[in-house]
Design a protein around this motif. Sequence first.
Motif, short mmCIF file in Angstrom:
data_model
loop_
_atom_site.label_atom_id
_atom_site.label_comp_id
_atom_site.label_asym_id
_atom_site.label_seq_id
_atom_site.Cartn_x
_atom_site.Cartn_y
_atom_site.Cartn_z
N ARG A 157 0.99 -1.69 0.05
CA ARG A 157 0.35 0.37 -0.08
C ARG A 157 1.07 1.27 -0.13
NH1 ARG A 157 -4.37 0.89 4.88
NH2 ARG A 157 -2.22 0.87 6.31
N GLU A 158 1.93 1.37 0.72
CA GLU A 158 2.51 2.38 1.34
C GLU A 158 3.72 2.98 -0.50
OE1 GLU A 158 4.41 6.01 2.27
OE2 GLU A 158 3.11 4.81 2.87
N LEU A 159 3.97 1.39 -0.60
CA LEU A 159 4.49 1.49 -1.69
C LEU A 159 3.66 2.25 -3.13
CD1 LEU A 159 7.18 0.85 -3.43
CD2 LEU A 159 6.54 -1.88 -3.98
N GLN A 214 12.37 11.13 -5.30
CA GLN A 214 12.99 10.19 -5.34
C GLN A 214 12.55 8.79 -4.17
OE1 GLN A 214 17.24 11.74 -5.74
NE2 GLN A 214 16.95 11.26 -7.88
N ALA A 215 13.09 7.79 -4.85
CA ALA A 215 12.79 6.71 -3.06
C ALA A 215 13.03 5.37 -3.72
CB ALA A 215 10.74 6.50 -3.70
N ALA A 216 13.70 4.86 -3.14
CA ALA A 216 14.50 3.60 -2.95
C ALA A 216 13.50 2.34 -1.97
CB ALA A 216 15.83 3.70 -2.25
N MET A 217 14.38 1.46 -2.36
CA MET A 217 13.64 0.02 -1.90
C MET A 217 14.97 -0.87 -1.08
SD MET A 217 12.13 -3.36 -2.52
CE MET A 217 9.17 -2.73 -2.53
N LEU A 218 15.01 -1.38 -0.10
CA LEU A 218 15.94 -2.05 0.12
C LEU A 218 15.99 -2.93 0.79
CD1 LEU A 218 18.03 0.34 3.20
CD2 LEU A 218 18.22 0.29 0.54
N PHE A 219 16.18 -4.27 -0.27
CA PHE A 219 15.23 -6.36 -0.13
C PHE A 219 16.43 -6.48 1.13
CE2 PHE A 219 14.69 -9.98 -0.52
CZ PHE A 219 13.12 -9.76 -0.76
N PHE A 232 13.27 -8.88 5.41
CA PHE A 232 12.16 -6.96 5.27
C PHE A 232 12.31 -7.27 4.46
CE2 PHE A 232 13.52 -9.52 8.96
CZ PHE A 232 12.90 -9.23 9.76
N CYS A 233 12.10 -4.91 4.11
CA CYS A 233 11.85 -4.09 2.91
C CYS A 233 12.14 -3.31 4.08
CB CYS A 233 11.59 -4.40 1.77
SG CYS A 233 9.74 -3.54 1.54
N VAL A 234 13.18 -1.85 3.52
CA VAL A 234 12.83 -0.66 3.83
C VAL A 234 12.48 -0.36 2.76
CG1 VAL A 234 14.05 1.45 4.70
CG2 VAL A 234 14.16 -1.17 5.78
N LEU A 235 11.28 1.23 2.90
CA LEU A 235 11.56 2.19 1.91
C LEU A 235 11.40 3.47 2.42
CD1 LEU A 235 7.60 0.95 1.05
CD2 LEU A 235 9.43 0.50 -0.40
N LEU A 236 12.37 4.26 1.30
CA LEU A 236 13.18 4.75 1.43
C LEU A 236 12.31 6.36 0.99
CD1 LEU A 236 16.93 4.04 1.96
CD2 LEU A 236 15.13 4.37 3.78
N ASP A 237 11.65 7.45 1.25
CA ASP A 237 11.04 8.13 1.00
C ASP A 237 12.69 9.57 0.79
OD1 ASP A 237 9.12 9.47 -1.17
OD2 ASP A 237 7.41 9.96 0.86
N HIS A 238 11.86 10.46 -1.17
CA HIS A 238 13.07 10.89 -0.60
C HIS A 238 14.62 11.02 -0.88
CE1 HIS A 238 9.89 13.76 -1.10
NE2 HIS A 238 9.16 13.06 0.14
N ALA A 239 14.79 9.43 -1.45
CA ALA A 239 16.18 8.86 -1.23
C ALA A 239 17.06 8.34 -2.67
CB ALA A 239 16.54 7.69 -0.02
#
Length: 192
Positions: free
Chosen positions: A55-57, A70-75, A122-129
Amino acid sequence: MHDVALERGDPAQLLEEITRLRADIARLESKVEELDRLAHRDPLVPLANRRGMLRELEMMIARHERHGTQAAMLFVDLNDLKLLNDEFGHVGGDAALVCVAEKLLAGTRANDLVARLGGDEFCVLLDHADEKSALETAERLVDSIARQDFLFEGTAIPLSVAIGVTLIEKGDTPATILARADKAMYRVKAAA
């Protein structure tokens, strides 16, 4: 008698009924909020689950498409969870997952989303990255998790993670981002 009073427009009865209905609505809204929380939160760790992350992604993708944010995902993959489960039981494995979740939360910003996808992922969504800050965050998280042993029932257990990084690109979908981040994580594992 109750319905007759309402039909005749007895003000006291109408106010009583309105008060009752408002209380019912408040209870139902509270239940809906709780169900939404349960549907989007992981039952083991204090994080969003896969559904909450997706939902956030989707919102992050929309911001990227609309504003170029800009945004990124860490898996993130916890290494050797099966070995932990075999040696210390699922209670030990679960405790390790909670430890990793806490370190991921502590190592990210309040506006980032940390989620457990399931199992040891896990994952981390990094907004403005941008790419540089996403890679720096991934490196910092890897170091933070490996730096201090996890203590379980008096036994110090080293933990480590592999983290794949991907940026959100124009035309991406949640599935394409997850697939790219997963591949990046496996490249990191293969190189280790």
